[in-house]
Write a protein that holds these residues in place. Structure first.
Motif, short mmCIF file in Angstrom:
data_model
loop_
_atom_site.label_atom_id
_atom_site.label_comp_id
_atom_site.label_asym_id
_atom_site.label_seq_id
_atom_site.Cartn_x
_atom_site.Cartn_y
_atom_site.Cartn_z
N PHE A 76 0.89 -1.14 -0.05
CA PHE A 76 0.06 0.01 0.00
C PHE A 76 0.91 1.25 -0.09
CE2 PHE A 76 -2.55 -3.35 1.90
CZ PHE A 76 -3.89 -3.21 1.34
N HIS A 77 0.34 2.23 -0.70
CA HIS A 77 0.92 3.56 -0.34
C HIS A 77 0.93 4.25 0.91
CE1 HIS A 77 1.62 4.42 -4.75
NE2 HIS A 77 0.84 3.64 -5.01
N VAL A 78 1.89 4.94 1.23
CA VAL A 78 1.80 5.44 2.55
C VAL A 78 2.28 7.17 2.14
CG1 VAL A 78 2.50 3.47 3.83
CG2 VAL A 78 4.56 5.09 2.76
N CYS A 79 2.52 7.41 0.99
CA CYS A 79 2.87 8.84 0.62
C CYS A 79 1.54 9.60 0.67
CB CYS A 79 3.34 8.94 -0.89
SG CYS A 79 2.43 8.23 -2.05
N SER A 80 1.71 10.98 0.63
CA SER A 80 0.43 11.83 0.92
C SER A 80 -0.27 11.91 -0.47
CB SER A 80 0.81 13.22 1.17
OG SER A 80 2.00 13.53 0.45
N HIS A 86 -3.69 0.67 -3.19
CA HIS A 86 -2.77 -0.33 -3.45
C HIS A 86 -1.77 -0.13 -4.42
CE1 HIS A 86 -1.54 -4.56 -4.25
NE2 HIS A 86 -2.25 -4.86 -3.09
N ARG A 87 -0.47 -0.54 -4.35
CA ARG A 87 0.47 -0.31 -5.13
C ARG A 87 0.60 -1.25 -6.42
NH1 ARG A 87 5.34 -1.11 -3.50
NH2 ARG A 87 4.85 -2.20 -1.65
N CYS A 92 7.07 3.06 -5.24
CA CYS A 92 6.44 4.19 -5.31
C CYS A 92 7.65 5.23 -4.80
CB CYS A 92 5.34 4.58 -4.67
SG CYS A 92 4.86 6.10 -4.59
N LEU A 93 8.39 6.19 -5.80
CA LEU A 93 9.38 6.86 -5.28
C LEU A 93 8.88 7.96 -4.11
CD1 LEU A 93 10.89 7.80 -8.90
CD2 LEU A 93 11.74 6.04 -6.93
N PHE A 94 7.66 8.60 -4.45
CA PHE A 94 7.38 9.27 -3.01
C PHE A 94 7.04 8.42 -1.90
CE2 PHE A 94 4.78 11.18 -6.94
CZ PHE A 94 5.34 12.52 -6.78
N CYS A 95 6.69 7.21 -1.92
CA CYS A 95 6.68 6.36 -0.76
C CYS A 95 8.00 6.28 -0.01
CB CYS A 95 6.09 5.20 -0.88
SG CYS A 95 4.26 5.38 -1.32
#
Length: 104
Positions: A76-80, A86-87, A92-95
């Motif tokens: 899962f994504h944790v970025c804002s 779901h990834r 994800c570079l942001f995460c």
């Protein structure tokens, strides 16, 4: 005749009072059990909170940080930008940037 009615009424009140006393005793016993259970649960809660605090201090990372890392590892994504979605197996570079920043 009036006397007979009076004695019947008194007898009925006595029987009712006996039932009320039995109900009161039952209620008292249940109350004692609930208080004992409440004390036991409070002690268990305090022990659990101490254990959590001890584990958090031993690991050096906060509970929040561990949770975010676990969420990301579970996919899962944790970025804002996409938090909680779901990834689909993609990084994800942001995460990753967010987690790296939080770990430092």
């Amino acid at each position: 005749m009036e006397r007979e009615r009076l004695f019947m009424h008194i007898s009925k009140m006595e029987a009712d009072m006996d039932l009320m006393y039995e109900d009161l005793q039952t209620l008292k016993e249940l109350s004692v059990r609930l208080v004992e259970e409440n004390v036991s649960l409070q002690m268990e809660k305090e022990n659990y909170e101490q254990l959590l605090a001890k584990e958090a201090s031993e690991k050096g990372a906060s509970f929040k940080q561990n949770t975010l890392n676990n969420l990301y590892e579970e996919g899962f994504h944790v970025c804002s930008v996409h938090f909680g979605t779901h990834r689909h197996g993609e990084d994800c570079l942001f995460c990753q940037g967010f987690l790296q920043h939080r770990n430092n």
